[in-house]
Design a protein around this motif. Structure first.
Motif, PDB file in Angstrom:
ATOM      1  N   ILE A 727     -11.868   1.134 -34.363  1.00  0.00           N
ATOM      2  CA  ILE A 727     -11.385  -0.088 -33.720  1.00  0.00           C
ATOM      3  C   ILE A 727     -12.521  -0.764 -32.973  1.00  0.00           C
ATOM      4  CG2 ILE A 727      -9.660  -1.047 -32.148  1.00  0.00           C
ATOM      5  CD1 ILE A 727      -8.121   1.702 -32.669  1.00  0.00           C
ATOM      6  N   ILE A 728     -13.274   0.004 -32.184  1.00  0.00           N
ATOM      7  CA  ILE A 728     -14.499  -0.497 -31.571  1.00  0.00           C
ATOM      8  C   ILE A 728     -15.590   0.535 -31.812  1.00  0.00           C
ATOM      9  CG2 ILE A 728     -13.267  -1.829 -29.815  1.00  0.00           C
ATOM     10  CD1 ILE A 728     -13.961   0.301 -27.785  1.00  0.00           C
ATOM     11  N   ARG A 729     -16.853   0.083 -31.806  1.00  0.00           N
ATOM     12  CA  ARG A 729     -17.979   0.963 -32.095  1.00  0.00           C
ATOM     13  C   ARG A 729     -18.922   1.014 -30.912  1.00  0.00           C
ATOM     14  NH1 ARG A 729     -16.735  -1.691 -36.708  1.00  0.00           N
ATOM     15  NH2 ARG A 729     -16.465  -0.464 -38.597  1.00  0.00           N
ATOM     16  N   GLN A 730     -19.428   2.180 -30.657  1.00  0.00           N
ATOM     17  CA  GLN A 730     -20.381   2.366 -29.569  1.00  0.00           C
ATOM     18  C   GLN A 730     -21.635   1.530 -29.833  1.00  0.00           C
ATOM     19  OE1 GLN A 730     -21.093   6.463 -28.606  1.00  0.00           O
ATOM     20  NE2 GLN A 730     -22.981   6.052 -27.474  1.00  0.00           N
ATOM     21  N   GLY A 731     -22.073   0.799 -28.816  1.00  0.00           N
ATOM     22  CA  GLY A 731     -23.282  -0.006 -28.929  1.00  0.00           C
ATOM     23  C   GLY A 731     -23.051  -1.463 -29.232  1.00  0.00           C
ATOM     24  N   GLU A 732     -21.861  -1.819 -29.767  1.00  0.00           N
ATOM     25  CA  GLU A 732     -21.610  -3.223 -30.063  1.00  0.00           C
ATOM     26  C   GLU A 732     -21.158  -3.958 -28.801  1.00  0.00           C
ATOM     27  OE1 GLU A 732     -18.512  -3.446 -32.959  1.00  0.00           O
ATOM     28  OE2 GLU A 732     -16.927  -2.883 -31.575  1.00  0.00           O
ATOM     29  N   ARG A 733     -21.280  -5.286 -28.818  1.00  0.00           N
ATOM     30  CA  ARG A 733     -20.852  -6.088 -27.693  1.00  0.00           C
ATOM     31  C   ARG A 733     -19.338  -6.224 -27.703  1.00  0.00           C
ATOM     32  NH1 ARG A 733     -24.619  -6.573 -23.678  1.00  0.00           N
ATOM     33  NH2 ARG A 733     -26.667  -6.721 -24.652  1.00  0.00           N
ATOM     34  N   GLY A 734     -18.715  -6.091 -26.529  1.00  0.00           N
ATOM     35  CA  GLY A 734     -17.262  -6.150 -26.458  1.00  0.00           C
ATOM     36  C   GLY A 734     -16.746  -7.569 -26.534  1.00  0.00           C
TER      37      GLY A 734
END
Length: 830
Positions: A727-734
């Motif tokens: 769903i979300i990935r570590q390191g990407e901008r929220g």
């Protein structure tokens, strides 16, 4: 004059068909393949027509390239592609394409170079001949494969290579011909030729696939009328070829291949059984007529005197073609064996691939299409005809003995046991029926007793043969027999569930493919392996497209609808596995007793299916726990499908028995079929928890005013996430905040230089992603769905807009952020 021409053509066609029928009847009494026999008959007719006027009308229909390419070829290509198992083709695509593309290019170069050295041909015409001489035509041997029981994979390899090989040869022939016409062969023309090759090849495949898919979508309009759907399939076969070749200037052969594969693959579950049977019969007949006419006309076209004049180049051509074919097959197939995921092709199969590379219609069509002014045209025609005749007259008659000598036609021990068991069950049923017949007063008791003794003796003989087979079989073979029976029961269970409307078409195709792959694995091992997900290629392509669309536009309603269908499909899949596994557990012991196999072998199989049943039940329970409303909706829709199928069966039964007029039955069927189509198109609809219900459970929204609460609710966007999806990935901008409505997600952190580890699990009513929104820092963790999840998403833009009007929301988010930073919450999510 025009009238006389039409009548002459009709007489020629009818006469040739009559000769073909007579040849088919006569050749059944010989070991000569049908197509090879037709060529010999054609040569005899062409030779006798000069002396006997009776045979004159049969030679009026000349074998022009237009007749081959636009009349016969679409029929032959479509019939082969329509009946080809696309799943086995996909599994063997690497070696097939290796032979059909690089293999044909290498063969063209070898044949061209050697013929330019050994014959009067210059390098340009020699390469042109190399292209047409490398096109294989396995028609004469495919029928033999079926007769001698050759492995199905061998048929797929030979026929698949031919389908793609023909297109490659035609495209390459056109490129070389255009280069020769231009008079220059440079690096630029070579580069242009490579680009044109891929455009023409892939463009044709795409055009055909689109036209075939449009036909599949039009099936509903035909109301399951076999005549209409056969006519539509005929239109598609020729339209794909003509539109691609004549209007779009891409490969007509590949277009017909694409249309045939799409209709044969997807249509296998869209056509009702009656229509499907009718379609297969029609295209088998069409293929028979096309092959009969074309091979007769090949024989009639052959002028033995012309061949004699060019005997030396013809002999060199045959030798060079054999050498090139050997280098391609025995050189490239071992390379393809090392490709990832490719099942190795044995040396025995390579020998059959080599000797089965016959030449036929495409080679003749291409050489006859050369303009009259083309240099050395007569020599090229003689060489092509000589090569076609040699491969047909030598490869055709010797193929069956070769397959038997190599042991490829011999069934495995467990296949022999399965065959004997089927025969034993059939004879035993016949004995039971004869005993019932003996109680009828109008049958002669002596006649019944004689038949009963005959069948009883046959049952005893089969039982003896079975005991001998079991005695000579290894434990491994006996184990395979049990598993083969189990897979057969499982496959039948899936088909029955599909026909009853319990599972949808994509789910059925996935389960059917899973069984087929495990059956293939069983041939190499003692067990079929684990029940792994096996999606057909069209399902994988669709899933990939929606994955891409989901990343580009995760809030898309189209993506959400697809994922809801995927959730329903997961439930159907597990329900089908549960039902099929239960049936295997019930029946396998009885079947093993029939074959006399040790109970321990059957118990192992039963234990495996019992475990599969338990896993399916656990998955169903998990879906029901997190998505009870969807389970109820799927069950409701399934019940409606079953009820509609029952209505359709009742209407058909009444109409056949004369209970209702046919006009009434037709109207009733249309109403039921319309409802079935509507139900099939409509996604599973279920009541979802309202955003108000969800937000009431989220801590930092509980202190909002009614107006602020309503503003947040209006901004929520629902999202459905499937198991294992990130769903979300570590390191990407929220960019979003997520609220969990249904399901479980895992929080995974990957410190630099260390393996990712799961640090928390979040459930319904919890949220994640607020930290990155407040700080604009990269995500500090990855969040991945453990189960299927229903989420609500608030984008950063929506959050900023809400906070601007509702300061309480900003304060609640900051408070939650500070609590997590201070470690007062057990979960750490950014």
């Amino acid at each position: 004059m025009h009238h006389d021409t039409v009548v002459t053509a009709v007489i020629a066609i009818v006469g040739l068909l009559l000769v073909a029928v007579a040849a088919a009847i006569g050749l059944k009494r010989t070991n000569l393949p049908y197509t090879v026999g037709l060529v010999i008959v054609g040569i005899a007719i062409g030779t006798l027509s000069d002396s006997f006027q009776l045979f004159g009308p049969l030679t009026e229909l000349t074998l022009s390239p237009e007749i081959i390419l636009f009349v016969f070829l679409p029929t032959l290509i479509f019939e082969s592609a329509f009946n080809l198992d696309s799943r086995l083709l996909a599994k063997n695509l690497a070696p097939v394409l290796t032979l059909a593309a690089p293999g044909l290019l290498i063969s063209t170069g070898i044949v061209g170079a050697l013929l330019a050295w050994l014959t009067p041909l210059s390098i340009g015409p020699a390469l042109l001949f190399g292209a047409l001489a490398s096109a294989t035509d396995p028609v004469a041997v495919i029928a033999l494969f079926k007769e001698v029981g050759a492995p199905k994979r061998l048929t797929i390899l030979v026929e698949g290579e031919s389908l793609f090989n023909d297109a490659t040869a035609i495209v390459l022939f056109g490129i070389i011909l255009s280069v020769l016409a231009g008079g220059a062969f440079t690096a630029a023309t070579l580069g242009d030729g490579v680009i044109k090759f891929f455009v023409v090849f892939l463009g044709g495949l795409a055009v055909g696939a689109i036209i075939g898919y449009l036909m599949i979508r039009s099936i509903a309009l035909a109301d399951d009328d076999p005549l209409v759907e056969v006519a539509l399939s005929t239109v598609v076969a020729y339209a794909a070829f003509i539109v691609a070749d004549h209007y779009l200037h891409v490969s007509g052969v590949m277009a017909t291949v694409g249309a045939g594969l799409v209709i044969g693959t997807i249509g296998s579950t869209r056509f009702v059984p009656e229509v499907q049977h009718y379609l297969h019969q029609f295209w088998e007949y069409a293929g028979f007529v096309a092959n009969s006419l074309i091979f007769l006309m090949v024989g009639i076209t052959v002028k033995l005197g012309v061949l004699a004049e060019h005997i030396q180049p013809v002999l060199w051509t045959i030798l060079v073609a054999l050498v090139a074919r050997a280098l391609v097959v025995f050189g490239l197939v071992p390379v393809a064996n090392h490709f990832p995921g490719v099942e190795p092709i044995s040396r025995r199969v390579q020998v059959v691939l080599y000797w089965g590379g016959l030449r036929g219609a495409v080679a003749l069509a291409l050489v006859l299409s050369l303009p009259e002014s083309f240099p050395q045209r007569d020599l090229l025609i003689a060489m092509a005809v000589g090569l076609v005749l040699f491969t047909l007259l030598t490869g055709g008659p010797t193929m069956a003995p070769l397959i038997k000598a190599l042991g490829l036609a011999k069934p495995s021990v467990f296949e022999q046991i399965a065959h004997q068991q089927a025969a034993l069950a059939a004879k035993a049923e016949a004995v039971e029926q004869l005993q019932k017949l003996g109680t009828s007063s109008h049958f002669s008791s002596r006649l019944v007793a004689d038949l009963n003794d005959e069948y009883t003796d046959r049952v005893t003989t089969i039982e003896t043969e079975l005991r001998e087979l079991r005695r000579s079989s290894s434990p491994s073979d006996l184990k395979r027999t049990v598993w083969s029976e189990a897979l057969t029961i499982e496959r039948h269970a899936y088909r029955e569930l599909f026909e009853r409307g319990v599972i949808s078409e994509p789910v059925f195709r996935e389960l059917e493919l899973s069984v087929d792959l495990r059956r293939d694995h069983l041939k190499e091992a003692d067990t079929p392996g684990e029940m792994v997900a096996a999606q057909p290629i069209e399902v994988r392509v669709t899933a990939w497209l929606f994955t891409v669309l989901g990343r580009v536009s995760p809030r898309s309603k189209l993506v959400r609808r697809h994922r809801l269908r995927a959730l329903a499909a997961e439930y159907e899949h597990e329900t089908a596995v549960l039902s099929a596994a239960g049936r295997v557990v019930e029946q396998i012991r009885g079947l093993s007793e029939l074959s006399g196999i040790e109970p321990a072998l059957a118990d192992e199989c039963r234990s495996w299916y019992a475990a599969a049943s338990e896993r399916a039940m656990a998955s169903i329970d998990g879906i029901a726990e997190h998505f009870p409303e969807y389970v109820e909706a799927v069950q409701r829709q399934t019940a409606r499908r079953i009820a509609l199928d029952a209505e359709a069966d009742a209407i058909t039964h009444l109409a056949r028995g004369g209970g209702i007029p046919e006009t009434v039955a037709r109207d009733a069927r249309k109403a039921v079929e319309a409802e079935q189509r509507r139900l099939q198109r409509r996604p599973v609809a279920a009541r979802e928890p309202s955003p108000e219900e969800l937000l009431a459970r989220v801590p930092f929204f509980q202190g909002l005013s009614e107006s602020d609460f309503a503003r947040v609710v209006d901004a929520l966007v629902p999202r459905t996430v499937l198991p294992d999806e990130q769903i979300i990935r570590q390191g990407e901008r929220g960019t979003s905040l997520f609220l969990i409505s249904r399901g479980v997600v895992a929080v995974v952190v990957a410190p630099p230089g260390e393996k990712p580890k799961r640090v928390a699990a979040l459930h319904a009513g919890e949220f994640f992603g607020e930290m990155a929104l407040l700080t604009n820092d990269p995500r500090t963790a990855t969040v991945q769905a453990v189960t299927a999840c229903q989420l609500y998403e608030l984008s950063s833009k929506d959050v900023d807009g809400i906070c601007e009007h509702c300061p309480g929301v900003r304060e609640a988010l900051v408070r939650a952020y500070q609590e997590r930073r201070g470690g007062r919450r057990s979960s750490v999510v950014s």
